[in-house]
Write a protein that holds these residues in place. Structure first.
Motif, PDB file in Angstrom:
ATOM      1  N   SER A  21      -5.470  -4.232   3.639  1.00  0.00           N
ATOM      2  CA  SER A  21      -4.540  -3.144   3.938  1.00  0.00           C
ATOM      3  C   SER A  21      -3.112  -3.666   4.090  1.00  0.00           C
ATOM      4  O   SER A  21      -2.151  -2.990   3.697  1.00  0.00           O
ATOM      5  CB  SER A  21      -4.971  -2.373   5.189  1.00  0.00           C
ATOM      6  OG  SER A  21      -4.969  -3.205   6.336  1.00  0.00           O
ATOM      7  N   PHE A  22      -2.965  -4.885   4.618  1.00  0.00           N
ATOM      8  CA  PHE A  22      -1.644  -5.509   4.766  1.00  0.00           C
ATOM      9  C   PHE A  22      -0.983  -5.687   3.399  1.00  0.00           C
ATOM     10  O   PHE A  22       0.133  -5.221   3.161  1.00  0.00           O
ATOM     11  CB  PHE A  22      -1.804  -6.856   5.479  1.00  0.00           C
ATOM     12  CG  PHE A  22      -0.521  -7.616   5.688  1.00  0.00           C
ATOM     13  CD1 PHE A  22       0.324  -7.284   6.725  1.00  0.00           C
ATOM     14  CD2 PHE A  22      -0.186  -8.663   4.862  1.00  0.00           C
ATOM     15  CE1 PHE A  22       1.498  -7.989   6.933  1.00  0.00           C
ATOM     16  CE2 PHE A  22       0.982  -9.388   5.053  1.00  0.00           C
ATOM     17  CZ  PHE A  22       1.826  -9.043   6.100  1.00  0.00           C
ATOM     18  N   PHE A  23      -1.676  -6.343   2.484  1.00  0.00           N
ATOM     19  CA  PHE A  23      -1.098  -6.632   1.171  1.00  0.00           C
ATOM     20  C   PHE A  23      -1.004  -5.391   0.285  1.00  0.00           C
ATOM     21  O   PHE A  23      -0.012  -5.199  -0.431  1.00  0.00           O
ATOM     22  CB  PHE A  23      -1.879  -7.741   0.466  1.00  0.00           C
ATOM     23  CG  PHE A  23      -1.659  -9.075   1.102  1.00  0.00           C
ATOM     24  CD1 PHE A  23      -0.446  -9.726   0.982  1.00  0.00           C
ATOM     25  CD2 PHE A  23      -2.661  -9.668   1.850  1.00  0.00           C
ATOM     26  CE1 PHE A  23      -0.229 -10.951   1.588  1.00  0.00           C
ATOM     27  CE2 PHE A  23      -2.456 -10.896   2.459  1.00  0.00           C
ATOM     28  CZ  PHE A  23      -1.234 -11.535   2.333  1.00  0.00           C
ATOM     29  N   MET A  24      -2.009  -4.553   0.317  1.00  0.00           N
ATOM     30  CA  MET A  24      -1.992  -3.366  -0.538  1.00  0.00           C
ATOM     31  C   MET A  24      -0.906  -2.383  -0.098  1.00  0.00           C
ATOM     32  O   MET A  24      -0.242  -1.776  -0.946  1.00  0.00           O
ATOM     33  CB  MET A  24      -3.357  -2.674  -0.543  1.00  0.00           C
ATOM     34  CG  MET A  24      -4.435  -3.457  -1.253  1.00  0.00           C
ATOM     35  SD  MET A  24      -4.052  -3.831  -2.966  1.00  0.00           S
ATOM     36  CE  MET A  24      -3.954  -2.203  -3.662  1.00  0.00           C
ATOM     37  N   SER A  25      -0.703  -2.219   1.198  1.00  0.00           N
ATOM     38  CA  SER A  25       0.355  -1.317   1.650  1.00  0.00           C
ATOM     39  C   SER A  25       1.725  -1.847   1.244  1.00  0.00           C
ATOM     40  O   SER A  25       2.605  -1.076   0.855  1.00  0.00           O
ATOM     41  CB  SER A  25       0.283  -1.097   3.165  1.00  0.00           C
ATOM     42  OG  SER A  25       0.481  -2.319   3.867  1.00  0.00           O
ATOM     43  N   PHE A  26       1.909  -3.163   1.285  1.00  0.00           N
ATOM     44  CA  PHE A  26       3.170  -3.761   0.849  1.00  0.00           C
ATOM     45  C   PHE A  26       3.415  -3.475  -0.629  1.00  0.00           C
ATOM     46  O   PHE A  26       4.474  -2.983  -1.015  1.00  0.00           O
ATOM     47  CB  PHE A  26       3.168  -5.274   1.102  1.00  0.00           C
ATOM     48  CG  PHE A  26       4.411  -5.965   0.602  1.00  0.00           C
ATOM     49  CD1 PHE A  26       5.521  -6.075   1.421  1.00  0.00           C
ATOM     50  CD2 PHE A  26       4.472  -6.502  -0.672  1.00  0.00           C
ATOM     51  CE1 PHE A  26       6.675  -6.704   0.968  1.00  0.00           C
ATOM     52  CE2 PHE A  26       5.611  -7.131  -1.141  1.00  0.00           C
ATOM     53  CZ  PHE A  26       6.721  -7.237  -0.319  1.00  0.00           C
ATOM     54  N   VAL A  27       2.438  -3.790  -1.451  1.00  0.00           N
ATOM     55  CA  VAL A  27       2.591  -3.627  -2.900  1.00  0.00           C
ATOM     56  C   VAL A  27       2.792  -2.160  -3.270  1.00  0.00           C
ATOM     57  O   VAL A  27       3.685  -1.823  -4.057  1.00  0.00           O
ATOM     58  CB  VAL A  27       1.381  -4.226  -3.650  1.00  0.00           C
ATOM     59  CG1 VAL A  27       1.419  -3.863  -5.122  1.00  0.00           C
ATOM     60  CG2 VAL A  27       1.337  -5.734  -3.460  1.00  0.00           C
ATOM     61  N   MET A  28       1.975  -1.283  -2.735  1.00  0.00           N
ATOM     62  CA  MET A  28       2.078   0.129  -3.097  1.00  0.00           C
ATOM     63  C   MET A  28       3.396   0.744  -2.621  1.00  0.00           C
ATOM     64  O   MET A  28       3.995   1.558  -3.324  1.00  0.00           O
ATOM     65  CB  MET A  28       0.887   0.923  -2.546  1.00  0.00           C
ATOM     66  CG  MET A  28      -0.436   0.521  -3.177  1.00  0.00           C
ATOM     67  SD  MET A  28      -0.411   0.493  -4.985  1.00  0.00           S
ATOM     68  CE  MET A  28      -0.069   2.186  -5.351  1.00  0.00           C
ATOM     69  N   LEU A  29       3.866   0.348  -1.457  1.00  0.00           N
ATOM     70  CA  LEU A  29       5.142   0.854  -0.971  1.00  0.00           C
ATOM     71  C   LEU A  29       6.278   0.338  -1.850  1.00  0.00           C
ATOM     72  O   LEU A  29       7.183   1.094  -2.219  1.00  0.00           O
ATOM     73  CB  LEU A  29       5.358   0.446   0.488  1.00  0.00           C
ATOM     74  CG  LEU A  29       6.472   1.158   1.226  1.00  0.00           C
ATOM     75  CD1 LEU A  29       6.199   2.661   1.294  1.00  0.00           C
ATOM     76  CD2 LEU A  29       6.627   0.589   2.626  1.00  0.00           C
ATOM     77  N   TYR A  30       6.223  -0.933  -2.222  1.00  0.00           N
ATOM     78  CA  TYR A  30       7.246  -1.492  -3.112  1.00  0.00           C
ATOM     79  C   TYR A  30       7.246  -0.780  -4.466  1.00  0.00           C
ATOM     80  O   TYR A  30       8.299  -0.437  -4.990  1.00  0.00           O
ATOM     81  CB  TYR A  30       7.034  -2.990  -3.300  1.00  0.00           C
ATOM     82  CG  TYR A  30       7.945  -3.573  -4.354  1.00  0.00           C
ATOM     83  CD1 TYR A  30       9.300  -3.739  -4.095  1.00  0.00           C
ATOM     84  CD2 TYR A  30       7.459  -3.908  -5.605  1.00  0.00           C
ATOM     85  CE1 TYR A  30      10.150  -4.241  -5.064  1.00  0.00           C
ATOM     86  CE2 TYR A  30       8.297  -4.404  -6.585  1.00  0.00           C
ATOM     87  CZ  TYR A  30       9.636  -4.572  -6.308  1.00  0.00           C
ATOM     88  OH  TYR A  30      10.474  -5.061  -7.271  1.00  0.00           O
ATOM     89  N   VAL A  31       6.071  -0.546  -5.022  1.00  0.00           N
ATOM     90  CA  VAL A  31       5.972   0.132  -6.315  1.00  0.00           C
ATOM     91  C   VAL A  31       6.545   1.550  -6.227  1.00  0.00           C
ATOM     92  O   VAL A  31       7.230   2.012  -7.134  1.00  0.00           O
ATOM     93  CB  VAL A  31       4.504   0.169  -6.798  1.00  0.00           C
ATOM     94  CG1 VAL A  31       4.305   1.152  -7.931  1.00  0.00           C
ATOM     95  CG2 VAL A  31       4.050  -1.223  -7.195  1.00  0.00           C
TER      96      VAL A  31
END
Length: 77
Positions: A21-31
């Motif tokens: 959830s840490f990494f996926m939330s970062f990537v999805m928010l950036y995208v």
């Protein structure tokens, strides 16, 4: 401090959901919004919400994934 082995599956699900959830939330928010001045606060909020969803989902899916992997490989876990 040690944790009783019977809680290994729950602990594994907790660690996996925390990290994913840490990494996926970062990537999805950036995208979706890119790096904006409020990125950090939005990311922490998204991570919190993501973890609340991810932990129960992991609690359900980890045992299923383990059984599927054991059946597909013939391994004993």
């Amino acid at each position: 401090m040690t944790i009783h082995p019977k809680y290994a599956g729950v602990l594994m699900g907790f660690i996996i959901s925390l990290g994913m959830s840490f990494f996926m939330s970062f990537v999805m928010l950036y995208v979706n919004i890119g790096f904006i001045p409020t990125f950090l606060s939005k990311w922490m909020y998204a991570w919190g919400v993501g973890f609340i969803v991810a932990f129960p989902v992991a609690a359900v899916l980890v045992p299923i994934a383990k059984k599927c992997a054991m059946k597909a490989t013939g391994a004993v876990m």
